[in-house]
Design a protein around this motif. Structure first.
Motif, PDB file in Angstrom:
ATOM      1  N   THR A  28      23.919  17.810  47.613  1.00  0.00           N
ATOM      2  CA  THR A  28      22.703  17.846  48.432  1.00  0.00           C
ATOM      3  C   THR A  28      22.302  16.477  48.962  1.00  0.00           C
ATOM      4  N   SER A  29      23.102  15.446  48.715  1.00  0.00           N
ATOM      5  CA  SER A  29      22.705  14.080  49.078  1.00  0.00           C
ATOM      6  C   SER A  29      22.524  13.922  50.587  1.00  0.00           C
ATOM      7  N   ILE A  30      23.453  14.445  51.381  1.00  0.00           N
ATOM      8  CA  ILE A  30      23.340  14.306  52.841  1.00  0.00           C
ATOM      9  C   ILE A  30      22.146  15.093  53.363  1.00  0.00           C
ATOM     10  N   ASP A  31      21.934  16.290  52.830  1.00  0.00           N
ATOM     11  CA  ASP A  31      20.787  17.094  53.258  1.00  0.00           C
ATOM     12  C   ASP A  31      19.469  16.410  52.913  1.00  0.00           C
ATOM     13  N   ASN A  32      19.418  15.782  51.754  1.00  0.00           N
ATOM     14  CA  ASN A  32      18.188  15.098  51.344  1.00  0.00           C
ATOM     15  C   ASN A  32      17.882  13.907  52.244  1.00  0.00           C
ATOM     16  N   ILE A  33      18.920  13.227  52.708  1.00  0.00           N
ATOM     17  CA  ILE A  33      18.707  12.124  53.652  1.00  0.00           C
ATOM     18  C   ILE A  33      18.239  12.677  54.987  1.00  0.00           C
ATOM     19  N   ALA A  34      18.855  13.767  55.435  1.00  0.00           N
ATOM     20  CA  ALA A  34      18.490  14.359  56.727  1.00  0.00           C
ATOM     21  C   ALA A  34      17.044  14.851  56.734  1.00  0.00           C
ATOM     22  N   GLN A  35      16.527  15.268  55.588  1.00  0.00           N
ATOM     23  CA  GLN A  35      15.155  15.763  55.523  1.00  0.00           C
ATOM     24  C   GLN A  35      14.134  14.677  55.862  1.00  0.00           C
ATOM     25  N   GLN A  36      14.539  13.412  55.784  1.00  0.00           N
ATOM     26  CA  GLN A  36      13.628  12.303  56.062  1.00  0.00           C
ATOM     27  C   GLN A  36      13.660  11.876  57.528  1.00  0.00           C
ATOM     28  N   PHE A  68      17.140   0.716  53.812  1.00  0.00           N
ATOM     29  CA  PHE A  68      18.127   1.683  53.347  1.00  0.00           C
ATOM     30  C   PHE A  68      17.441   3.027  53.170  1.00  0.00           C
ATOM     31  N   ILE A  69      18.045   4.075  53.681  1.00  0.00           N
ATOM     32  CA  ILE A  69      17.532   5.427  53.479  1.00  0.00           C
ATOM     33  C   ILE A  69      18.550   6.175  52.634  1.00  0.00           C
ATOM     34  N   SER A  70      18.201   6.427  51.383  1.00  0.00           N
ATOM     35  CA  SER A  70      19.090   7.133  50.465  1.00  0.00           C
ATOM     36  C   SER A  70      18.567   8.539  50.232  1.00  0.00           C
ATOM     37  N   ASN A  71      19.259   9.288  49.406  1.00  0.00           N
ATOM     38  CA  ASN A  71      18.825  10.648  49.104  1.00  0.00           C
ATOM     39  C   ASN A  71      17.584  10.687  48.226  1.00  0.00           C
ATOM     40  N   THR A  72      17.129   9.524  47.750  1.00  0.00           N
ATOM     41  CA  THR A  72      15.892   9.467  46.964  1.00  0.00           C
ATOM     42  C   THR A  72      14.744   8.807  47.726  1.00  0.00           C
ATOM     43  N   PHE A 124      21.556  13.528  60.198  1.00  0.00           N
ATOM     44  CA  PHE A 124      20.232  12.921  60.336  1.00  0.00           C
ATOM     45  C   PHE A 124      19.681  13.099  61.749  1.00  0.00           C
ATOM     46  N   LEU A 125      20.515  12.817  62.747  1.00  0.00           N
ATOM     47  CA  LEU A 125      20.085  12.930  64.143  1.00  0.00           C
ATOM     48  C   LEU A 125      19.856  14.392  64.548  1.00  0.00           C
ATOM     49  N   ARG A 126      20.708  15.271  64.065  1.00  0.00           N
ATOM     50  CA  ARG A 126      20.523  16.692  64.379  1.00  0.00           C
ATOM     51  C   ARG A 126      19.224  17.230  63.791  1.00  0.00           C
ATOM     52  N   GLN A 131      12.436  13.053  60.345  1.00  0.00           N
ATOM     53  CA  GLN A 131      11.201  13.087  61.129  1.00  0.00           C
ATOM     54  C   GLN A 131      10.285  11.910  60.821  1.00  0.00           C
ATOM     55  N   GLU A 132      10.439  11.304  59.659  1.00  0.00           N
ATOM     56  CA  GLU A 132       9.605  10.157  59.294  1.00  0.00           C
ATOM     57  C   GLU A 132      10.024   8.894  60.027  1.00  0.00           C
ATOM     58  N   HIS A 133      11.253   8.853  60.516  1.00  0.00           N
ATOM     59  CA  HIS A 133      11.790   7.611  61.068  1.00  0.00           C
ATOM     60  C   HIS A 133      12.138   7.692  62.553  1.00  0.00           C
ATOM     61  N   ILE A 134      12.289   8.882  63.103  1.00  0.00           N
ATOM     62  CA  ILE A 134      12.611   9.034  64.518  1.00  0.00           C
ATOM     63  C   ILE A 134      11.457   9.742  65.219  1.00  0.00           C
ATOM     64  N   HIS A 135      10.985   9.152  66.320  1.00  0.00           N
ATOM     65  CA  HIS A 135       9.858   9.714  67.047  1.00  0.00           C
ATOM     66  C   HIS A 135      10.281  10.082  68.467  1.00  0.00           C
ATOM     67  N   SER A 136       9.424  10.795  69.147  1.00  0.00           N
ATOM     68  CA  SER A 136       9.754  11.286  70.487  1.00  0.00           C
ATOM     69  C   SER A 136       9.949  10.146  71.475  1.00  0.00           C
ATOM     70  N   ASN A 137      10.883  10.363  72.412  1.00  0.00           N
ATOM     71  CA  ASN A 137      11.157   9.436  73.510  1.00  0.00           C
ATOM     72  C   ASN A 137      11.722   8.097  73.061  1.00  0.00           C
ATOM     73  N   GLU A 138      12.270   8.043  71.881  1.00  0.00           N
ATOM     74  CA  GLU A 138      12.896   6.809  71.418  1.00  0.00           C
ATOM     75  C   GLU A 138      14.362   6.768  71.846  1.00  0.00           C
ATOM     76  N   LEU A 139      14.891   5.543  71.921  1.00  0.00           N
ATOM     77  CA  LEU A 139      16.307   5.331  72.206  1.00  0.00           C
ATOM     78  C   LEU A 139      16.962   4.815  70.924  1.00  0.00           C
ATOM     79  N   ILE A 140      17.864   5.607  70.366  1.00  0.00           N
ATOM     80  CA  ILE A 140      18.512   5.298  69.098  1.00  0.00           C
ATOM     81  C   ILE A 140      19.943   4.841  69.364  1.00  0.00           C
ATOM     82  N   LEU A 141      20.349   3.767  68.717  1.00  0.00           N
ATOM     83  CA  LEU A 141      21.731   3.300  68.829  1.00  0.00           C
ATOM     84  C   LEU A 141      22.445   3.489  67.493  1.00  0.00           C
TER      85      LEU A 141
END
Length: 353
Positions: free
Chosen positions: A146-154, A326-330, A177-179, A156-166
């Motif tokens: 579940t480690s990847i899923d737990n990271i992906a759950q976070q 760092f964004i980990s599963n915890t 995470f992006l999906r 919305q806390e770090h990506i906001h609308s109309n942002e440009l991510i590299l």
């Protein structure tokens, strides 16, 4: 032939076969290699006849050291050996505590823990040690799954609308995470191709299927585009003990450009990628690996190229001062907090295996 039926011989052969398969590229991604490592270490405990922690730890350390030395570029292999050793130590301490409470209810837990940490041997027999260790490892395997899923759950806390991510290259955890963020936010993504092994086009195609507006650029355009970027989100191969990264080639260039433009750099790293190892400048062979440079520089470009030595490293070292979070599963952690996470994941006596 009778020796081949010995379970211990079968386990050792499975370790050799695993090393061969990894070197031949039969496993895709660090999570798959990590899960297989845990399976092999678990099989050691299942097939072994252990009455105390000392014999169990000795067997795990021997096989873990073999994997670590055979696959030096896969830090998660050694990390799993250290993690299983920590599990054995914890279950031994709990077992001794329960046993001591049955004999002397007044004995304090503090005294027991102190005695274990002070160098007491692990030769005391504990009948249920094997079963409790296997139960703990099963829980740890669920954490890995579940480690990847737990990271992906976070996300919305770090990506906001109309942002440009590299981002750069291809990474399962970055893709997830992006999906996850795209389900609730609308943003654009720039993918650095990260040749010759980055396979940035693969990530771009996958994100485009999720209706994420994605653009692929070459490595030479990183600095030119960075001033327009809101966040850099990357994966990594290994997180070193000081918070530095062993990441795909071009990651250092991205991090330097982001530092110059004051763009935050977020690294998605499940906890199994944290290693107590450091980068030693004299030990580059253990840190890096090299591939044929024909994907970057064609041998037929010019007749004089046959007289030139060309090196194409797979990894870059990114120092911790270039990493924002760092964004980990915890959860999220600063690079300076990595040392604390290491003390929670591994026992100091197991840093060298």
């Amino acid at each position: 032939m009778m020796k081949l039926e010995n379970p211990k011989v079968q386990v050792q052969q499975s370790f050799l076969r695993f090393v061969s398969d990894v070197k031949q590229g039969k496993y895709h991604g660090s999570l798959e290699v990590t899960r297989k490592t845990v399976d092999l270490l678990k099989s050691l405990i299942v097939d072994g006849e252990f009455t105390n922690a000392q014999g169990m730890m000795s067997t795990i350390r021997t096989h873990g050291s073999f994997l670590h030395k055979s696959l030096p570029h896969y830090a998660s292999v050694g990390n799993m050996a250290r993690r299983v050793l920590k599990i054995v130590r914890e279950e031994y301490a709990v077992g001794r505590k329960n046993k001591s409470e049955e004999m002397d209810p007044q004995e304090s837990l503090h005294k027991i823990v102190t005695s274990v940490d002070s160098g007491e041997d692990y030769s005391s027999p504990l009948p249920d040690l094997k079963l409790s260790v296997l139960d703990h490892i099963s829980e740890f395997e669920m954490e890995l799954e579940t480690s990847i899923d737990n990271i992906a759950q976070q996300a919305q806390e770090h990506i906001h609308s109309n942002e440009l991510i590299l981002t750069l290259g291809t990474s399962k955890v970055v893709e997830s995470f992006l999906r996850k963020a795209a389900a609730h936010r609308k943003f654009d993504v720039i993918v650095v191709d990260c040749g010759p092994l980055g396979k940035g086009h693969e990530l771009a195609v996958s994100l485009a299927k999720s209706k994420i507006n994605t653009t692929v650029i070459g490595d030479n355009a990183i600095f030119g585009i960075m001033s327009r970027v809101n966040k850099v989100i990357i994966g990594t191969h290994t997180v070193m003990a000081n918070g530095g990264l062993r990441a795909l080639s071009s990651c250092h260039t991205v991090a330097l450009a982001a530092k110059h433009c004051s763009v935050p750099v977020m690294v998605l790293a499940p906890l199994y990628k944290l290693t107590p190892q450091y980068l030693c400048s004299y030990d580059q062979d253990a840190f890096n690996s090299y591939v044929a440079p024909d994907g970057v520089l064609d041998f037929s470009d010019h007749s004089t190229l046959s007289q030139i030595k060309r090196y194409c490293p797979v990894f870059d070292y990114v120092p911790p001062e270039l990493v924002t979070l760092f964004i980990s599963n915890t959860g999220g952690h600063a690079p300076s907090y990595v040392y604390r996470l290491l003390s929670e994941l591994y026992h100091p006596d197991d840093y060298e295996i």
